[in-house]
Design a protein around this motif. Structure first.
Motif, PDB file in Angstrom:
ATOM      1  N   LEU A 216       0.468  -1.369   0.355  1.00 32.00           N
ATOM      2  CA  LEU A 216      -0.078  -0.263  -0.530  1.00 32.00           C
ATOM      3  C   LEU A 216       1.310   1.077   0.211  1.00 32.00           C
ATOM      4  CD1 LEU A 216      -2.456  -1.064   2.606  1.00 32.00           C
ATOM      5  CD2 LEU A 216      -2.978  -0.691   0.020  1.00 32.00           C
ATOM      6  N   GLU A 218       3.663   1.915  -1.569  1.00 33.32           N
ATOM      7  CA  GLU A 218       4.139   2.460  -2.877  1.00 33.32           C
ATOM      8  C   GLU A 218       2.745   2.488  -3.660  1.00 33.32           C
ATOM      9  OE1 GLU A 218       6.308  -0.991  -3.904  1.00 33.32           O
ATOM     10  OE2 GLU A 218       7.595  -1.664  -2.562  1.00 33.32           O
ATOM     11  N   ASN A 219       1.665   1.687  -3.214  1.00 35.05           N
ATOM     12  CA  ASN A 219       0.684   1.587  -4.538  1.00 35.05           C
ATOM     13  C   ASN A 219      -0.143   3.113  -4.406  1.00 35.05           C
ATOM     14  OD1 ASN A 219       2.200  -0.274  -5.452  1.00 35.05           O
ATOM     15  ND2 ASN A 219       0.502  -1.727  -4.887  1.00 35.05           N
ATOM     16  N   ASP A 220      -0.674   3.606  -3.281  1.00 39.38           N
ATOM     17  CA  ASP A 220      -1.085   4.186  -2.528  1.00 39.38           C
ATOM     18  C   ASP A 220      -1.112   4.639  -1.008  1.00 39.38           C
ATOM     19  OD1 ASP A 220      -3.361   5.737  -1.861  1.00 39.38           O
ATOM     20  OD2 ASP A 220      -5.046   4.511  -2.408  1.00 39.38           O
ATOM     21  N   ALA A 222      -1.563   6.756   0.195  1.00 39.65           N
ATOM     22  CA  ALA A 222      -2.654   8.216   1.570  1.00 39.65           C
ATOM     23  C   ALA A 222      -3.095   6.596   2.177  1.00 39.65           C
ATOM     24  CB  ALA A 222      -3.635   8.833   0.550  1.00 39.65           C
ATOM     25  N   ALA A 223      -3.911   5.866   1.388  1.00 37.57           N
ATOM     26  CA  ALA A 223      -4.159   4.887   1.520  1.00 37.57           C
ATOM     27  C   ALA A 223      -3.637   3.622   3.087  1.00 37.57           C
ATOM     28  CB  ALA A 223      -4.498   3.555   1.087  1.00 37.57           C
TER      29      ALA A 223
END
Length: 398
Positions: A216, A218-220, A222-223
């Protein structure tokens, strides 16, 4: 349940046996004087009777003297010498020889086999020597064979009693060790169940989240921040659950009466919340360790629910015996109340009522929850007939 014999109980048993033998000695002295009715009582006879009576009464009536002999068996050698002196002064055919029989059985009980055998040989040899010197011709069967055989037999009986008592003490120690081992196994099983039901599940969720967090990040990002906050809350919840488990384990105190433990819980809860908490106890009742642990956990959960959700003005805890030897414990608050689920399930997102039901099922006890809006809540558990050792807990009216 096997009785566990302590060192103090063993010494008490020894004192009682000595006391019984000394009582037999005093009775033998009375019988001897009854047999001497009409005969002249010589100073030697009276002196020997007095010495035997004094030693017998000292061992029978004085707990301090009895305890000293029980803890220092070699002190009883003095009584063996007194018995030999009585035989030497009065002869082997005097009725007072009956009073020396108690010496033989106590000797067999107090001393180890070698020492007891030596004392038996001394008693028999002294008796035969006096008999040979006083009655070189015409000594009766009881004088030459009967009394010495009785001495040997009584010493053997005392030794057999000693070994039987030692075996009982050893079996008591084995029983105590077995009980401790069983208690330790129960505690391990209980702790494992606690870890599995609460802390284990929480930590498993934290571990799964931690595995997913790097991806998460790496990809998002904020999330990932929100997810990390959830993980922090989960870790905090795991820490609280671990503390609760430790508190329950320490607060059980199985060596204390259940009423005392509940009173301590009420006092601590009242101090923490500022809400009056009263304990009512009806009868001297308790529970076995396994059921008691689960019941105390249910009580703690009921009190915690009252603190979190009910806003009560007071809480009452009741412990009472019921018909047939059952035990009832209830926690009642006068707070907001709620509508209980017919199946006993907790409201969505909460697990307190479900956990209480699972604990009750584990302990083999019944659980009843009575509540209504604005009418408070009562959580009551009832244990079937309780056997503590060999005694059944009963109510005062039974």
């Amino acid at each position: 349940m096997s009785a566990v014999i302590s060192e103090g109980e063993r010494d008490e048993f020894t004192r009682r046996l000595i006391g019984i033998c000394m009582l037999v000695r005093l009775v033998a002295i009375l019988v001897a004087f009854a047999g001497l009715a009409g005969q002249i009582l010589t100073p030697a006879l009276l002196l020997c009777a007095l010495v035997q009576s004094v030693t017998g009464l000292a061992l029978l009536m004085s707990a301090r003297v009895g305890a000293f002999v029980a803890n220092h068996p070699l002190a009883f050698v003095a009584d063996v010498l007194i018995s030999l002196g009585v035989v030497a002064v009065l002869g082997t055919e005097s009725p007072l020889v009956l009073a020396t029989m108690s010496t033989a059985i106590v000797t067999g009980f107090l001393f180890t086999r070698p020492v007891a055998a030596t004392c038996a040989v001394v008693l028999v040899a002294g008796h035969l020597l006096v008999s040979a010197l006083r009655y070189p011709v015409g000594a009766g069967f009881m004088t030459t064979i009967g009394v010495p055989a009785i001495y040997v037999g009584l010493v053997a009986i005392g030794g057999a009693s000693r070994h039987a008592h030692a075996a009982q003490v050893e079996s008591g120690r084995d029983a105590a060790a077995a009980l401790l081992a069983a208690a330790a196994a129960d505690e391990r099983a209980r702790l494992a169940r606690e870890m599995h039901d609460s802390l284990g599940k929480t930590l498993h969720g934290v571990a799964l989240g931690a595995d997913a967090l790097p991806q998460l990040v790496e990809n998002d990002p904020a999330a990932a921040r929100d997810y990390a906050a959830d993980l922090a809350r989960g870790a905090g919840r795991a820490a609280r659950e671990a503390r609760q488990i430790l508190v329950r384990l320490r607060a059980d105190q199985p060596d204390r009466p259940l009423a005392d433990v509940l009173r301590g819980r009420c006092d601590a809860w009242q101090e923490e919340t500022g809400v009056p908490c009263t304990l009512h106890v009806d009868g001297a009742v308790d529970l076995p360790t396994d059921a008691r642990y689960e019941v105390l956990a249910i009580v703690a959960e009921a009190m915690e629910n009252a603190r979190r959700h009910a806003e009560p003005r007071s809480v009452v805890v009741r412990l009472a015996g019921a018909a047939g030897g059952a035990v009832e414990i209830s926690v009642t608050d006068d707070g907001k109340g709620f509508v209980p689920d017919p199946d006993g399930r907790s409201p969505y997102g909460r697990f307190g009522l479900t956990g209480m039901a699972e604990r009750a099922a584990e302990a083999g006890i019944s659980l009843v929850i009575r509540s209504a809006p604005a009418q408070g809540t009562t959580v009551a558990v009832r244990s079937p007939a309780v056997h503590l050792g060999d005694a059944v807990v009963r109510t005062p009216d039974e």
